[in-house]
Design a protein around this motif. Structure first.
Motif, mmCIF file in Angstrom:
data_model
loop_
_atom_site.group_PDB
_atom_site.id
_atom_site.type_symbol
_atom_site.label_atom_id
_atom_site.label_comp_id
_atom_site.label_asym_id
_atom_site.label_seq_id
_atom_site.Cartn_x
_atom_site.Cartn_y
_atom_site.Cartn_z
ATOM 1 N N ASP B 36 13.648 -6.121 -1.232
ATOM 2 C CA ASP B 36 12.653 -6.621 -2.191
ATOM 3 C C ASP B 36 11.866 -7.816 -1.664
ATOM 4 O O ASP B 36 10.933 -8.283 -2.304
ATOM 5 N N VAL B 37 12.303 -8.306 -0.522
ATOM 6 C CA VAL B 37 11.662 -9.521 0.002
ATOM 7 C C VAL B 37 10.396 -9.160 0.783
ATOM 8 O O VAL B 37 10.430 -8.341 1.706
ATOM 9 N N VAL B 38 9.283 -9.756 0.368
ATOM 10 C CA VAL B 38 8.018 -9.491 1.059
ATOM 11 C C VAL B 38 7.906 -10.437 2.258
ATOM 12 O O VAL B 38 7.872 -11.654 2.108
ATOM 13 N N ALA B 39 7.874 -9.865 3.467
ATOM 14 C CA ALA B 39 7.800 -10.698 4.677
ATOM 15 C C ALA B 39 6.358 -10.847 5.146
ATOM 16 O O ALA B 39 5.959 -11.896 5.634
ATOM 17 N N ILE B 40 5.580 -9.771 4.992
ATOM 18 C CA ILE B 40 4.156 -9.806 5.329
ATOM 19 C C ILE B 40 3.418 -9.290 4.102
ATOM 20 O O ILE B 40 3.728 -8.225 3.591
ATOM 21 N N ASP B 41 2.463 -10.080 3.630
ATOM 22 C CA ASP B 41 1.852 -9.776 2.344
ATOM 23 C C ASP B 41 0.373 -9.418 2.509
ATOM 24 O O ASP B 41 -0.480 -10.303 2.618
ATOM 25 N N ASP B 42 0.094 -8.124 2.584
ATOM 26 C CA ASP B 42 -1.285 -7.628 2.580
ATOM 27 C C ASP B 42 -2.152 -8.321 3.644
ATOM 28 O O ASP B 42 -3.164 -8.940 3.337
ATOM 29 N N VAL B 43 -1.730 -8.176 4.879
ATOM 30 C CA VAL B 43 -2.446 -8.846 5.967
ATOM 31 C C VAL B 43 -3.456 -7.907 6.621
ATOM 32 O O VAL B 43 -3.138 -6.755 6.939
ATOM 33 N N THR B 44 -4.678 -8.394 6.770
ATOM 34 C CA THR B 44 -5.726 -7.688 7.502
ATOM 35 C C THR B 44 -6.185 -8.610 8.624
ATOM 36 O O THR B 44 -6.535 -9.758 8.372
ATOM 37 N N PHE B 45 -6.115 -8.117 9.846
ATOM 38 C CA PHE B 45 -6.347 -9.009 10.993
ATOM 39 C C PHE B 45 -6.853 -8.179 12.169
ATOM 40 O O PHE B 45 -6.259 -7.162 12.514
ATOM 41 N N ASP B 46 -7.958 -8.593 12.765
ATOM 42 C CA ASP B 46 -8.469 -7.945 13.973
ATOM 43 C C ASP B 46 -8.096 -8.773 15.179
ATOM 44 O O ASP B 46 -8.307 -9.986 15.199
#
Lengths: 233, 272
Positions: B36-46
Motif C-alpha cells: 500500500d506504500v506509494v514509493a513513486i507518485d505519478d512521475v513524468t520525466f524526460d
C-alpha cells in the motif's frame, strides 16, 4: 526561510548581511556629512569623512575574506550562493561609493577659499538625491525586496537629470566669469562623483534583484542623455 | 523615498525548466507501490540521451525505485507494483512481450557497493558479451574486454593481471571493473545507484571523470546523495521528494536558481 540543518551556516550568512549593512550605514553617513561639509565649507568635517573611508575599506576586506571562507567551507548553492555573491558585489559597490564621497571631500579641501555660494544648492540637492537612492537600495537589500530594488533602478534617471542640469549651470558660470573656471572644474568633478554614486546604487539594485528572484534585470533602462534629450540607452 | 508608482521591469532572463526535445528515456505517469506504500507518485520525466542526469532527494524519497523503473528491476521485488509507461527511444518497455533480459542488456546498472563476480577480471567483463553472443571469436572477445576496460579507465592497471580474481582489486578499481562489465555489452543507458558512496575522494574523482567521458556515448542516470557530485557531473537534475518529482531542469539552473522553494531548501541544507 527555514534555517539550515547546520545552524552555524545561517549565523554566518546573517553576519555577512549585517556587515554589508554596516558598510552601507557608514557610506550613507559619509554622504550626509560630505553634504554638510560642503554646505558649511567645513574643511575639518571633510577631513573626518576622508578618514571614515578607511573603516569602509577595512570592512570590505573583512567581508572578502569571510566570503572566501564561506565559499570554500560551505560550498553554497542556489539562494545561499546568490546571497553570498550579492554580499561580495554590494560591498564592492559600497567601497566605491565611499571612495567617491571621499573624493568630493578631497576636492572641497582643494577648493579652499574658492568655495562659495556658487553651485551650492545644486550640490546639496544632488547629494540628497543620491543619499536617498542609497538608503532605498540598502533597505531593499535588508528586506530582500525585489520591487523596491526595481524602484531604485528606475529612479537613477532623476540623478542623471540633476547631473545634466548642474553641468549646464556650471558651464554658464564659467562662461560668464573666467575667474570661476577653476571653481567650475571642481564642481563638475564633484557632480560627476555624485552621479557615479547613483550608478553604484543602480548596480546594487540589480544585484539585489538577482539575489532575491534569480532573474537579471534588463540590460537597458530608459536614460536621459547628457544633452538633456530622452533616449533609450 | 517619495516615488511615483513605477512599473515592474520585465526581467531580461528568467530561468525556466527546459523541455527535452528528443528524450532517450521517458517516464509517463509512473507510479510504484510496495503493497500500500506509494514509493513513486505519478512521475513524468524526460531524460536526454548522451548526457548525465542526476536524481537527488532525501533518503527514502524513491530515487533508487525510480532508477529501477528504467530496467524493470522493480519486478524482481514480489510486493512491488508499477503502473504507467516507460519509453526508451519511444518504445514502451512496460509491455509484457518485452524481454527483460534483453532490456537489461540495453540498460546497464552500477550499484553502490562494487559487485564483481567471483571470477577473474577478464571473465567479469567477458561474461555479458558471452551470454549475449556479442563476440564471434576468442580474439573478438579479447578485444571487447580490452576496449571496455580501456573505456572504464582500468586497462593500464590490470592488463598484466587479467586472470587474477576481480575481488582482489581495490574498491575504486572494482567499481571501474563493474562499469567496464556494464559497458562491455554495449548498453544504451547506464543507471548508477550511488556509485561513489563507498569510495575515497581520489577513487571518486576517477569515477566522476569516467562518467563524464562516458556521457558522449551513453544516457547516464545517476542517483547520488552528494549534492556537490550532482553539480559536478550532471547536465540535468531532478529533485524527488516523498515519491514526487518536485522539479527538473538543467543542473546549472537547479543549483543557481531553482523555481521551487522545496528544491532550494533541500539543496541549501534546510531540509527536515
Amino acid at each position: 526561510m527555514p534555517t539550515h540543518t547546520v545552524s552555524a551556516f545561517t549565523t554566518e550568512l546573517n553576519a555577512l548581511t549585517s556587515d554589508v549593512l554596516r558598510m552601507g550605514g557608514l557610506t550613507e553617513a559619509m554622504i550626509a556629512e560630505m553634504a554638510t561639509a560642503f554646505a558649511r565649507g567645513d574643511q575639518d568635517l571633510a577631513a573626518r569623512v576622508i578618514e571614515a573611508d578607511d573603516e569602509v575599506d577595512e570592512l570590505e576586506s573583512k567581508l572578502e575574506r569571510e566570503i572566501m571562507r564561506l565559499l570554500a567551507l560551505r560550498q553554497p548553492v542556489s539562494r545561499d550562493l546568490r546571497g553570498i555573491i550579492a554580499a561580495l558585489k554590494v560591498s564592492n559597490d559600497l567601497e566605491r561609493i565611499g571612495d567617491l564621497a571621499k573624493n568630493v571631500c578631497k576636492r572641497l579641501i582643494a577648493m579652499g577659499d574658492e568655495h562659495g555660494n556658487t553651485g551650492q544648492k545644486s550640490v546639496e540637492r544632488m547629494s540628497k538625491a543620491v543619499r536617498l537612492q542609497l538608503k532605498a537600495v540598502l533597505d531593499a537589500y535588508a528586506t530582500e525586496n525585489a520591487q523596491e530594488a526595481i524602484d531604485v533602478w528606475l529612479h537613477d534617471d532623476e540623478i542623471d537629470e540633476h547631473y545634466n542640469s548642474m553641468f549646464r549651470e556650471v558651464l554658464t558660470y564659467m562662461m560668464e566669469d573666467p575667474r570661476k573656471i577653476s571653481l567650475g572644474a571642481h564642481l563638475l568633478f564633484i557632480a560627476k562623483n555624485l552621479e557615479r554614486i547613483g550608478d553604484h546604487c543602480t548596480n546594487i539594485a540589480e544585484v539585489v534583484h538577482f539575489f532575491v528572484t534569480g532573474d537579471d534585470l534588463p540590460l537597458t533602462r530608459p536614460q536621459v542623455s547628457e544633452i538633456g534629450q530622452t533616449r533609450e540607452a | 523615498m517619495n516615488s511615483p508608482v513605477l512599473p515592474s521591469a520585465e526581467p531580461a532572463f528568467r530561468g525556466e525548466a527546459q523541455t527535452i526535445a528528443d528524450p532517450k528515456v521517458s517516464l509517463r505517469n509512473v507510479t510504484v507501490k510496495y503493497g500500500d506504500v506509494v514509493a513513486i507518485d505519478d512521475v513524468t520525466f524526460d531524460i536526454p540521451g548522451c548526457a548525465v542526469t542526476a536524481l537527488i532527494g532525501p533518503s527514502g524519497c524513491g530515487k533508487s525505485t525510480f532508477l529501477r523503473c528504467i530496467n524493470r528491476m522493480n519486478e524482481t521485488i514480489p510486493i512491488c507494483r508499477v503502473t504507467g509507461d516507460v519509453l526508451i527511444d519511444g518504445e514502451n518497455i512496460m509491455k509484457k512481450e518485452v524481454d527483460t533480459v534483453l532490456l537489461r542488456a540495453r540498460v546497464g546498472m552500477v550499484f553502490q557497493q562494487p559487485n564483481p563476480f567471483p571470477k577473474t577480471i577478464f571473465d567479469n567483463v567477458a561474461y555479458g558479451p558471452r551470454i549475449h553472443g556479442l563476440a564471434s571469436s576468442k580474439a573478438d572477445l579479447e578485444e571487447i574486454v580490452q576496449t571496455s576496460l580501456q573505456r572504464a579507465g582500468l586497462w593500464e592497471e590490470v592488463k598484466d593481471s587479467l586472470h587474477r580474481p576481480g575481488t582482489s582489486l581495490s574498491g575504486g578499481q572494482q567499481q571501474r571493473l563493474v562499469i567496464a562489465r556494464a559497458i562491455a555489452i554495449n548498453p544504451e543507458v547506464i543507471l548508477m545507484d550511488e556509485p561513489c558512496s563507498a569510495l575515497d575522494p581520489v577513487a571518486t574523482a576517477r569515477i566522476e571523470e569516467l562518467i563524464d567521458d562516458l556521457r558522449t556515448n551513453y544516457c547516464i542516470v545517476i542517483v547520488t546523495h552528494s549534492m556537490s557530485q550532482a553539480a559536478r557531473i550532471s547536465q540535468y537534475t531532478g529533485f524527488l521528494d516523498r515519491g514526487k518529482l518536485i522539479e527538473t531542469g538543467t543542473t546549472e539552473q537547479i543549483f543557481t536558481r531553482p523555481q521551487d522553494t522545496r528544491t532550494n531548501d533541500y539543496i541549501t541544507g534546510r531540509y527536515g
